[in-house]
Design a protein around this motif. Sequence first.
Motif, PDB file in Angstrom:
ATOM      1  N   ARG A 175       0.833  -1.206   0.000  1.00  0.00           N
ATOM      2  CA  ARG A 175       0.000   0.000   0.000  1.00  0.00           C
ATOM      3  C   ARG A 175       0.868   1.256   0.000  1.00  0.00           C
ATOM      4  O   ARG A 175       0.598   2.211  -0.732  1.00  0.00           O
ATOM      5  CB  ARG A 175      -0.912   0.022   1.236  1.00  0.00           C
ATOM      6  CG  ARG A 175      -2.068  -0.938   1.216  1.00  0.00           C
ATOM      7  CD  ARG A 175      -2.912  -0.780   2.478  1.00  0.00           C
ATOM      8  NE  ARG A 175      -3.536   0.531   2.547  1.00  0.00           N
ATOM      9  CZ  ARG A 175      -4.744   0.801   2.061  1.00  0.00           C
ATOM     10  NH1 ARG A 175      -5.465  -0.152   1.464  1.00  0.00           N
ATOM     11  NH2 ARG A 175      -5.256   2.011   2.169  1.00  0.00           N
ATOM     12  N   GLY A 191      -5.049   7.050   1.693  1.00  0.00           N
ATOM     13  CA  GLY A 191      -5.322   5.620   1.837  1.00  0.00           C
ATOM     14  C   GLY A 191      -6.771   5.282   1.537  1.00  0.00           C
ATOM     15  O   GLY A 191      -7.075   4.285   0.875  1.00  0.00           O
ATOM     16  N   GLY A 220      -1.251  -4.763   1.238  1.00  0.00           N
ATOM     17  CA  GLY A 220      -1.285  -4.231  -0.112  1.00  0.00           C
ATOM     18  C   GLY A 220      -2.220  -4.999  -1.006  1.00  0.00           C
ATOM     19  O   GLY A 220      -3.244  -5.539  -0.541  1.00  0.00           O
TER      20      GLY A 220
END
Length: 229
Positions: A175, A191, A220
């Motif tokens: 991520r 995010g 991720g």
Amino acid sequence: MKKYVLLVEDDPDLGSLLSQYLRVKGFTVTLAVNGEAALIQLSTQSFDIVILDVMLPGSDGFVLAGRLRQQYASIPFLFLTARRQQEDVLRGLSLGADDYLVKPFDADELVLRISNILRRCAGQITQPDIFRIGSYRFEPAQLQLTRKGQRQQLTQKEADLLEILCQSAGRLVQRKTILETVWGSADFFNGRSLDVFVRRLRKHLDQDPNIRVEVIRSSGFILRIETNV
């Protein structure tokens, strides 16, 4: 078209390993073990990007970065170093570095950061212009996703996100890597935006049941593409 990388790293094992990995990824790599050797290479060959360690024998990477900006201002560079103190990061960026990556690092993340820098600086990507994703054809430069003659126009962020996933298809993409590469910051609000864009990509790709974007909680995403044998 291959891109030429000058890697300035005094650790012979890391230098050799990283050079091999970047070559596998399609780059042409020249390794220099100190600042003096790097300047000699720069005077005799053209490079698209320079990767610098900070802790080099003789003049350190910060000194070399200053020379780069004076003599080769058009060449982008990034630091790849074990020096993680905030003052070191700020000093590196103030010298004009395009990025600052701390060891230990993920090799795929380094490749993504290099690709992102080259795309910004040269207006082109270093990876293939066309990706095959199951029954889809993806053209990042045109922001287009096509299946059976039906074309979808993507936004820039959708295309950037899909390109990163395609480049590491079948493997986890962190991520943080995606957020820093596409959004520029891994904060809370970006995010949440990333999660929205992942849902959009899933919708764009939902006509092919062999494709899925898998979420690895707190880590991720993995682009899974099953092939029919």
